[in-house]
Write a protein that holds these residues in place. Structure first.
Motif, short mmCIF file in Angstrom:
data_model
loop_
_atom_site.label_atom_id
_atom_site.label_comp_id
_atom_site.label_asym_id
_atom_site.label_seq_id
_atom_site.Cartn_x
_atom_site.Cartn_y
_atom_site.Cartn_z
N LEU A 88 0.84 -1.20 0.00
CA LEU A 88 0.00 0.00 0.00
C LEU A 88 0.88 1.24 0.00
O LEU A 88 1.99 1.25 0.54
CB LEU A 88 -0.92 0.00 1.24
CG LEU A 88 -1.84 -1.22 1.36
CD1 LEU A 88 -2.64 -1.13 2.66
CD2 LEU A 88 -2.78 -1.31 0.17
N GLU A 89 0.41 2.29 -0.59
CA GLU A 89 1.13 3.56 -0.64
C GLU A 89 0.84 4.37 0.61
O GLU A 89 -0.31 4.56 0.98
CB GLU A 89 0.72 4.35 -1.88
CG GLU A 89 1.17 3.69 -3.18
CD GLU A 89 0.83 4.56 -4.38
OE1 GLU A 89 0.26 5.65 -4.16
OE2 GLU A 89 1.15 4.15 -5.51
N ILE A 90 1.95 4.86 1.28
CA ILE A 90 1.84 5.66 2.50
C ILE A 90 2.63 6.94 2.29
O ILE A 90 3.78 6.90 1.83
CB ILE A 90 2.38 4.89 3.73
CG1 ILE A 90 1.59 3.59 3.92
CG2 ILE A 90 2.30 5.77 4.97
CD1 ILE A 90 2.14 2.72 5.02
N GLN A 91 2.09 8.06 2.64
CA GLN A 91 2.75 9.34 2.49
C GLN A 91 3.50 9.68 3.78
O GLN A 91 2.91 9.69 4.87
CB GLN A 91 1.71 10.44 2.16
CG GLN A 91 2.36 11.78 1.84
CD GLN A 91 1.33 12.81 1.43
OE1 GLN A 91 0.12 12.53 1.44
NE2 GLN A 91 1.79 13.99 1.06
N LEU A 92 4.82 9.96 3.66
CA LEU A 92 5.66 10.30 4.80
C LEU A 92 6.31 11.64 4.55
O LEU A 92 6.71 11.96 3.43
CB LEU A 92 6.74 9.22 5.00
CG LEU A 92 6.24 7.80 5.31
CD1 LEU A 92 7.41 6.82 5.33
CD2 LEU A 92 5.49 7.77 6.64
N LEU A 93 6.49 12.40 5.63
CA LEU A 93 7.16 13.69 5.56
C LEU A 93 8.57 13.53 6.11
O LEU A 93 8.77 13.20 7.27
CB LEU A 93 6.38 14.74 6.38
CG LEU A 93 4.96 15.05 5.88
CD1 LEU A 93 4.29 16.05 6.85
CD2 LEU A 93 4.99 15.62 4.48
N LEU A 94 9.60 13.75 5.25
CA LEU A 94 11.00 13.59 5.62
C LEU A 94 11.74 14.87 5.32
O LEU A 94 11.42 15.60 4.37
CB LEU A 94 11.64 12.43 4.84
CG LEU A 94 11.02 11.05 5.07
CD1 LEU A 94 11.66 10.03 4.14
CD2 LEU A 94 11.20 10.60 6.53
N LYS A 95 12.79 15.13 6.14
CA LYS A 95 13.59 16.32 5.93
C LYS A 95 14.58 16.09 4.78
O LYS A 95 14.91 14.97 4.42
CB LYS A 95 14.36 16.68 7.21
CG LYS A 95 13.45 17.08 8.36
CD LYS A 95 14.29 17.44 9.57
CE LYS A 95 13.39 17.86 10.75
NZ LYS A 95 14.19 18.21 11.95
N GLN A 96 15.04 17.22 4.26
CA GLN A 96 15.99 17.12 3.16
C GLN A 96 17.33 16.56 3.67
O GLN A 96 17.84 16.99 4.69
CB GLN A 96 16.20 18.51 2.53
CG GLN A 96 17.07 18.48 1.28
CD GLN A 96 17.21 19.86 0.66
OE1 GLN A 96 16.71 20.84 1.22
NE2 GLN A 96 17.87 19.94 -0.49
N GLY A 97 17.89 15.60 2.98
CA GLY A 97 19.13 14.94 3.40
C GLY A 97 18.90 13.57 3.97
O GLY A 97 19.83 12.77 4.07
N GLN A 98 17.66 13.31 4.44
CA GLN A 98 17.36 11.99 4.99
C GLN A 98 16.98 10.99 3.89
O GLN A 98 16.96 9.79 4.15
CB GLN A 98 16.22 12.11 6.01
CG GLN A 98 16.61 12.89 7.25
CD GLN A 98 15.46 12.97 8.25
OE1 GLN A 98 14.33 12.57 7.95
NE2 GLN A 98 15.76 13.51 9.45
#
Length: 316
Positions: A88-98
């Motif tokens: 399943l597709e899950i939307q995650l919020l990640l910082k730049q560089g991670q």
């Protein structure tokens, strides 16, 4: 079998063959022909059955491949269905560089990406840094160690070469013979004039040697010209001898023809004996002439070789 009935009639029976024997022969022949026809029929039947069996085998292989292909498509469909249910597709919020996935041309694809906790990455980075620092320190220590080894080897080789040089100088000094010229050189006050006199003497000696060398070269050239003349004379003599040899060969052929004409009038025994005598005489004369020519040519070659290559005596 209908064609054999005509052959079974008594018309074709030989006269020396009895009727009972003929009937037994006809029966045996009929049985043989019937047996051959049956064998031929059975062989054809077996061939047809084999062809039918081959067709059935081909159909069976084709059916098996179709069944395997259908099973493979069914398994692929099941895996695809399971993947659609579990992935399943899950939307995650990640910082730049991670995010360490290589970005595409237009959009980044995350199909093969893995989600890992930050603490795991930090621990792995700290281990990498520690191992790298340890490896760098070990490499520096190894470099310094090998550097000291090469320095010590170079110093040892230098000292060995200096010791050999000193030993050579000491041996030269010990084996040096104090000659009169060395005493004059050591104790004389005006060495420059003496050196000038020696140089002048050497220059005169060099000029004298050059003149002697030119004189010897001119002498050798004269000798070479004389030898070339002798070679030309010998070549002319060889040409004359070749012409004489041809004339002798012609005369020899004429004499042989005359002798053969004379021998033709003799009896066979006398003719054979005469031929043997003549052949033996020819061989003896040929061997003698060839041995004489070889001896003369060897002597001439030896004489020319001694003249062409004079012996040089070494002067001590």
């Amino acid at each position: 079998l209908e064609a054999m009935t005509e052959l079974d009639s008594d018309i074709h029976r030989p006269d020396i063959l009895e009727a009972d024997t003929w009937e037994m022969f006809v029966e045996a022949r009929t049985f043989k022909v019937e047996s051959e026809l049956k064998v031929k029929h059975h062989n054809q039947k077996i061939q047809d059955l084999n062809n039918y069996l081959q067709r059935l085998g081909d159909d069976d292989d084709c059916m098996k491949s179709r069944i395997e292909k259908a099973f493979q498509q069914l398994n692929d469909l099941r895996e695809k269905k399971l993947r659609y249910l579990m992935n399943l597709e899950i939307q995650l919020l990640l910082k730049q560089g991670q995010v360490e996935v290589d970005p595409g041309v237009f959009s980044t694809k995350f199909e093969n990406a893995l989600l890992i906790h930050r603490s795991v990455i930090e621990d792995l980075n700290s281990q990498i840094v520690t191992l790298g620092e340890a490896k760098v320190a070990a490499m520096v220590d190894c470099k310094d160690y090998y550097k000291n080894i090469h320095l010590l080897e170079w110093e040892h080789e230098k000292m060995m070469m200096e010791g050999e040089d000193l030993n050579t100088k000491t041996r030269d000094i010990q084996t040096l013979r104090v000659t009169k010229e060395l005493q004059v050189f050591l104790f004389a006050e005006n060495n420059q004039q003496r050196m000038q006199k020696e140089i002048q003497t050497l220059e005169k000696t060099i000029k004298l040697n050059e003149n002697m060398h030119k004189r010897k070269v001119s002498d050798k050239k004269r000798i070479l010209d004389r030898l070339n003349g002798l070679i030309r004379d010998k070549e002319y003599e060889c040409t004359v001898l070749d012409s004489e040899l041809k004339e002798l060969a012609v005369s020899l052929v004429e004499r042989q023809q005359i002798q053969e004409a004379c021998v033709a009038d003799m009896t066979p025994a006398a003719t054979q004996r005469m031929k043997d005598i003549v052949a033996r005489r020819k061989l003896v004369d040929l061997a003698k002439s060839q041995s004489q020519e070889v001896a003369v040519l060897r002597a001439e070659v030896e004489r020319l070789r001694m003249k062409t290559f004079p012996a040089l005596v070494q002067n001590n």
